[in-house]
Design a protein around this motif. Structure first.
Motif, PDB file in Angstrom:
ATOM      1  N   MET A 276     -38.196  -2.432 -30.152  1.00  0.00           N
ATOM      2  CA  MET A 276     -37.064  -3.124 -29.898  1.00  0.00           C
ATOM      3  C   MET A 276     -37.290  -3.453 -28.385  1.00  0.00           C
ATOM      4  SD  MET A 276     -33.004  -2.080 -30.109  1.00  0.00           S
ATOM      5  CE  MET A 276     -33.072  -1.436 -31.756  1.00  0.00           C
ATOM      6  N   SER A 277     -36.918  -5.094 -28.219  1.00  0.00           N
ATOM      7  CA  SER A 277     -37.071  -5.581 -26.876  1.00  0.00           C
ATOM      8  C   SER A 277     -35.748  -4.989 -26.133  1.00  0.00           C
ATOM      9  CB  SER A 277     -36.672  -7.268 -26.970  1.00  0.00           C
ATOM     10  OG  SER A 277     -35.528  -7.450 -27.470  1.00  0.00           O
ATOM     11  N   PRO A 278     -36.221  -5.007 -24.740  1.00  0.00           N
ATOM     12  CA  PRO A 278     -35.029  -4.427 -23.725  1.00  0.00           C
ATOM     13  C   PRO A 278     -33.788  -5.270 -23.977  1.00  0.00           C
ATOM     14  CG  PRO A 278     -37.231  -4.817 -22.627  1.00  0.00           C
ATOM     15  CD  PRO A 278     -37.429  -5.377 -23.811  1.00  0.00           C
ATOM     16  N   GLU A 279     -33.813  -6.552 -24.204  1.00  0.00           N
ATOM     17  CA  GLU A 279     -32.496  -7.409 -24.234  1.00  0.00           C
ATOM     18  C   GLU A 279     -31.749  -6.942 -25.600  1.00  0.00           C
ATOM     19  OE1 GLU A 279     -35.781  -9.300 -21.992  1.00  0.00           O
ATOM     20  OE2 GLU A 279     -35.708  -8.730 -24.156  1.00  0.00           O
ATOM     21  N   ASN A 280     -32.298  -6.705 -26.629  1.00  0.00           N
ATOM     22  CA  ASN A 280     -31.911  -6.152 -27.838  1.00  0.00           C
ATOM     23  C   ASN A 280     -31.157  -4.838 -27.752  1.00  0.00           C
ATOM     24  OD1 ASN A 280     -31.999  -8.472 -29.668  1.00  0.00           O
ATOM     25  ND2 ASN A 280     -33.868  -7.801 -30.491  1.00  0.00           N
ATOM     26  N   ALA A 281     -31.912  -3.972 -26.910  1.00  0.00           N
ATOM     27  CA  ALA A 281     -31.457  -2.591 -26.715  1.00  0.00           C
ATOM     28  C   ALA A 281     -30.144  -2.691 -26.013  1.00  0.00           C
ATOM     29  CB  ALA A 281     -32.446  -1.779 -26.138  1.00  0.00           C
ATOM     30  N   ALA A 282     -30.267  -3.407 -24.809  1.00  0.00           N
ATOM     31  CA  ALA A 282     -29.161  -3.553 -23.950  1.00  0.00           C
ATOM     32  C   ALA A 282     -27.929  -4.199 -24.674  1.00  0.00           C
ATOM     33  CB  ALA A 282     -29.421  -4.431 -22.749  1.00  0.00           C
ATOM     34  N   LYS A 283     -28.080  -5.110 -25.652  1.00  0.00           N
ATOM     35  CA  LYS A 283     -27.024  -5.641 -26.424  1.00  0.00           C
ATOM     36  C   LYS A 283     -26.436  -4.579 -27.259  1.00  0.00           C
ATOM     37  CE  LYS A 283     -26.003  -9.051 -30.141  1.00  0.00           C
ATOM     38  NZ  LYS A 283     -26.948  -9.815 -31.023  1.00  0.00           N
ATOM     39  N   LEU A 284     -27.362  -3.605 -27.901  1.00  0.00           N
ATOM     40  CA  LEU A 284     -26.646  -2.867 -28.712  1.00  0.00           C
ATOM     41  C   LEU A 284     -26.052  -1.850 -28.104  1.00  0.00           C
ATOM     42  CD1 LEU A 284     -26.768  -0.830 -31.352  1.00  0.00           C
ATOM     43  CD2 LEU A 284     -28.952   0.000 -30.611  1.00  0.00           C
ATOM     44  N   ARG A 285     -26.175  -1.426 -26.779  1.00  0.00           N
ATOM     45  CA  ARG A 285     -25.575  -0.485 -26.131  1.00  0.00           C
ATOM     46  C   ARG A 285     -24.135  -1.136 -25.526  1.00  0.00           C
ATOM     47  NH1 ARG A 285     -31.067   1.446 -24.688  1.00  0.00           N
ATOM     48  NH2 ARG A 285     -30.726   0.207 -22.944  1.00  0.00           N
ATOM     49  N   SER A 286     -24.104  -2.286 -25.641  1.00  0.00           N
ATOM     50  CA  SER A 286     -22.980  -2.929 -25.073  1.00  0.00           C
ATOM     51  C   SER A 286     -21.815  -3.182 -26.123  1.00  0.00           C
ATOM     52  CB  SER A 286     -23.273  -4.345 -24.196  1.00  0.00           C
ATOM     53  OG  SER A 286     -23.642  -5.208 -25.572  1.00  0.00           O
ATOM     54  N   LEU A 287     -22.271  -2.792 -27.271  1.00  0.00           N
ATOM     55  CA  LEU A 287     -21.318  -3.144 -28.360  1.00  0.00           C
ATOM     56  C   LEU A 287     -20.345  -1.991 -28.477  1.00  0.00           C
ATOM     57  CD1 LEU A 287     -23.972  -4.290 -31.175  1.00  0.00           C
ATOM     58  CD2 LEU A 287     -22.174  -5.717 -29.874  1.00  0.00           C
ATOM     59  N   PRO A 288     -19.154  -2.128 -29.075  1.00  0.00           N
ATOM     60  CA  PRO A 288     -18.200  -1.392 -29.329  1.00  0.00           C
ATOM     61  C   PRO A 288     -18.541  -0.475 -30.583  1.00  0.00           C
ATOM     62  CG  PRO A 288     -17.254  -3.367 -30.393  1.00  0.00           C
ATOM     63  CD  PRO A 288     -18.634  -3.581 -29.356  1.00  0.00           C
ATOM     64  N   VAL A 289     -18.035   0.691 -31.032  1.00  0.00           N
ATOM     65  CA  VAL A 289     -18.673   1.547 -32.092  1.00  0.00           C
ATOM     66  C   VAL A 289     -18.573   0.737 -33.523  1.00  0.00           C
ATOM     67  CG1 VAL A 289     -16.249   2.432 -32.657  1.00  0.00           C
ATOM     68  CG2 VAL A 289     -18.366   3.678 -33.192  1.00  0.00           C
ATOM     69  N   GLU A 290     -17.617   0.055 -33.664  1.00  0.00           N
ATOM     70  CA  GLU A 290     -17.942  -0.881 -35.115  1.00  0.00           C
ATOM     71  C   GLU A 290     -19.050  -1.948 -35.057  1.00  0.00           C
ATOM     72  OE1 GLU A 290     -15.306  -0.462 -33.229  1.00  0.00           O
ATOM     73  OE2 GLU A 290     -13.575   0.637 -34.430  1.00  0.00           O
ATOM     74  N   GLY A 291     -19.105  -2.478 -33.934  1.00  0.00           N
ATOM     75  CA  GLY A 291     -20.263  -3.379 -33.716  1.00  0.00           C
ATOM     76  C   GLY A 291     -21.615  -2.847 -33.754  1.00  0.00           C
ATOM     77  N   ALA A 292     -21.780  -1.571 -33.058  1.00  0.00           N
ATOM     78  CA  ALA A 292     -23.049  -0.867 -33.167  1.00  0.00           C
ATOM     79  C   ALA A 292     -23.406  -0.421 -34.500  1.00  0.00           C
ATOM     80  CB  ALA A 292     -22.835   0.424 -32.085  1.00  0.00           C
ATOM     81  N   ILE A 293     -22.592   0.092 -35.350  1.00  0.00           N
ATOM     82  CA  ILE A 293     -22.650   0.647 -36.711  1.00  0.00           C
ATOM     83  C   ILE A 293     -23.184  -0.667 -37.481  1.00  0.00           C
ATOM     84  CG2 ILE A 293     -22.003   1.372 -38.684  1.00  0.00           C
ATOM     85  CD1 ILE A 293     -20.069   3.213 -36.865  1.00  0.00           C
ATOM     86  N   ARG A 294     -22.658  -2.040 -37.200  1.00  0.00           N
ATOM     87  CA  ARG A 294     -23.095  -3.155 -38.009  1.00  0.00           C
ATOM     88  C   ARG A 294     -24.250  -3.390 -37.583  1.00  0.00           C
ATOM     89  NH1 ARG A 294     -17.690  -4.977 -37.334  1.00  0.00           N
ATOM     90  NH2 ARG A 294     -18.528  -6.197 -35.285  1.00  0.00           N
ATOM     91  N   PHE A 295     -24.664  -3.319 -36.127  1.00  0.00           N
ATOM     92  CA  PHE A 295     -26.014  -3.642 -35.736  1.00  0.00           C
ATOM     93  C   PHE A 295     -27.073  -2.599 -36.538  1.00  0.00           C
ATOM     94  CE2 PHE A 295     -29.902  -3.329 -33.147  1.00  0.00           C
ATOM     95  CZ  PHE A 295     -29.823  -4.608 -32.368  1.00  0.00           C
ATOM     96  N   TRP A 296     -26.802  -1.221 -36.353  1.00  0.00           N
ATOM     97  CA  TRP A 296     -27.717  -0.698 -37.180  1.00  0.00           C
ATOM     98  C   TRP A 296     -27.940  -0.845 -38.555  1.00  0.00           C
ATOM     99  CZ3 TRP A 296     -24.492   4.576 -36.373  1.00  0.00           C
ATOM    100  CH2 TRP A 296     -24.403   4.951 -34.777  1.00  0.00           C
ATOM    101  N   ASN A 297     -26.783  -1.072 -39.415  1.00  0.00           N
ATOM    102  CA  ASN A 297     -27.011  -1.506 -40.977  1.00  0.00           C
ATOM    103  C   ASN A 297     -27.806  -2.689 -40.983  1.00  0.00           C
ATOM    104  OD1 ASN A 297     -25.438   0.801 -41.430  1.00  0.00           O
ATOM    105  ND2 ASN A 297     -23.378  -0.443 -41.383  1.00  0.00           N
ATOM    106  N   GLU A 298     -27.593  -3.634 -40.262  1.00  0.00           N
ATOM    107  CA  GLU A 298     -28.218  -5.089 -40.412  1.00  0.00           C
ATOM    108  C   GLU A 298     -29.775  -4.666 -39.975  1.00  0.00           C
ATOM    109  OE1 GLU A 298     -26.263  -7.555 -37.622  1.00  0.00           O
ATOM    110  OE2 GLU A 298     -24.657  -7.557 -38.937  1.00  0.00           O
ATOM    111  N   ALA A 299     -29.990  -3.953 -38.808  1.00  0.00           N
ATOM    112  CA  ALA A 299     -31.494  -3.597 -38.634  1.00  0.00           C
ATOM    113  C   ALA A 299     -32.082  -2.875 -39.583  1.00  0.00           C
ATOM    114  CB  ALA A 299     -31.482  -2.887 -37.209  1.00  0.00           C
ATOM    115  N   GLU A 300     -31.698  -1.953 -40.078  1.00  0.00           N
ATOM    116  CA  GLU A 300     -32.066  -1.222 -41.261  1.00  0.00           C
ATOM    117  C   GLU A 300     -32.520  -1.945 -42.259  1.00  0.00           C
ATOM    118  OE1 GLU A 300     -29.516   2.100 -41.845  1.00  0.00           O
ATOM    119  OE2 GLU A 300     -30.381   3.258 -39.988  1.00  0.00           O
ATOM    120  N   ALA A 301     -31.434  -2.975 -42.839  1.00  0.00           N
ATOM    121  CA  ALA A 301     -31.585  -3.801 -43.769  1.00  0.00           C
ATOM    122  C   ALA A 301     -32.899  -4.603 -43.797  1.00  0.00           C
ATOM    123  CB  ALA A 301     -30.278  -4.400 -44.192  1.00  0.00           C
TER     124      ALA A 301
END
Length: 320
Positions: A1-26
């Motif tokens: 994962m790029s540093p930019e995407n990692a930083a984006k993930l850690r900036s998201l609220p909990v609901e957004g983070a879980i959506r990020f996980w689901n989309e990445a896993e898909a």
């Protein structure tokens, strides 16, 4: 994962983070790279590692759960600790996930990131420290997702390959270097510290217990032994401490006053008073905890204010 995407993930609220996980896993499932995606998410997001991979669903927001208020305390603490992991004394109320986030989750993430790192766990006595090690050891033995995603770090279920793998003889993961220290060793602060050890990271969890604050001599003993333990680190090194309060003049107060650690405090109620707003539990749960624990233990362990009960003064109804 790029540093930019990692930083984006850690900036998201909990609901957004879980959506990020689901989309990445898909995307990973579709492209045949799911193991690599999960590996990158584990290294980038402490909350993902704990909730999704280690199945700590109790750390999800507590909406609708009996005894809890609607909050995202565990998520916020994971984000805060991952952003600033070192040099803090984390004083959080009992059952507020401090050991889960720091001693358990952050330690596992650090090992997966750098298998050559070494941890010295210190608690008041060795059996307490060994219990923290045991939890991590069992997770690394049994978590098949971690086995599949980190075959270069973990032994899988065949831990007999490891030079050391027991709570008494410590644990060693796959690593390139061969230091004198195991990956994790668990020691008691007051019942036999090691010699000739120099851990990269010193972690103190529950060094102050009820029996260690019964008199000034016991309080002083804990502090002296903690001072000695600093020599078991490296220069520069990392120190982390986790606990709750038992006495207003305990070792935690000393290390804060000296500036050895930066205090990061989360009592069960805002302001460390019984009139404060609850952080995790609803008011009924607080009342039950206070009734079962007694006012002094509740004030120390939940409000993180050992003086709170003493400040109330004598009340006539207590004679009933």
């Amino acid at each position: 994962m790029s540093p930019e995407n990692a930083a984006k993930l850690r900036s998201l609220p909990v609901e957004g983070a879980i959506r990020f996980w689901n989309e990445a896993e898909a995307v990973g499932r579709k492209g045949g790279t799911l193991k690599q995606v999960v590996r990158e998410l584990c290294l980038a997001d402490l909350y993902y590692l704990l909730v999704r991979v280690c199945k700590r669903e109790d750390m999800l927001p507590c909406r609708g759960r009996k005894g809890f208020i609607d909050n995202q305390f565990a998520f916020d603490r994971c984000r805060e600790v991952q952003a600033n992991p070192d040099g803090y004394l984390d004083l959080w109320a009992r059952e507020h996930w401090k050991s889960s986030v720091i001693t358990f989750g952050l330690t596992i993430q650090d090992i997966l990131t750098d298998p050559d790192t070494t941890f010295g766990f210190f608690s008041h006595t060795r059996p307490i420290a060994k219990a923290f090690l045991r939890q991590i050891m069992r997770e690394l033995e049994s978590n098949k997702v971690l086995h599949e995603c980190f075959p270069d770090v973990l032994w899988g279920e065949d831990t007999k390959q490891s030079p050391k793998w027991s709570e008494d003889d410590w644990i060693i993961v796959k690593r390139k270097s061969n230091p004198n220290e195991a990956t994790i060793e668990a020691w008691g602060l007051v019942d036999g510290q090691p010699t000739s050890k120099h851990f990269r990271k010193l972690l103190y969890d529950d060094i102050v217990v009820a029996g260690s604050v019964t008199n000034p001599e016991m309080i002083e003993k804990v502090m002296v032994e903690m001072e000695r333990s600093y020599n078991l680190g490296t220069t520069p090194g990392v120190k982390r401490a986790i606990g709750t309060r038992w006495h207003f003049n305990d070792a935690y107060r000393t290390v804060i006053d000296r500036g050895t650690f930066i205090k990061r405090e989360y009592p069960g109620k805002a302001g460390s008073t019984e009139d404060g707003e609850s952080i995790v539990w609803d008011e009924g749960t607080h009342q039950e905890k206070r009734r079962n624990m007694g006012p002094h233990t509740y004030s120390a362990q939940i409000l993180l204010n050992p003086k709170a009960d003493a400040l109330q003064g004598f009340q006539r109804p207590w004679l009933r």
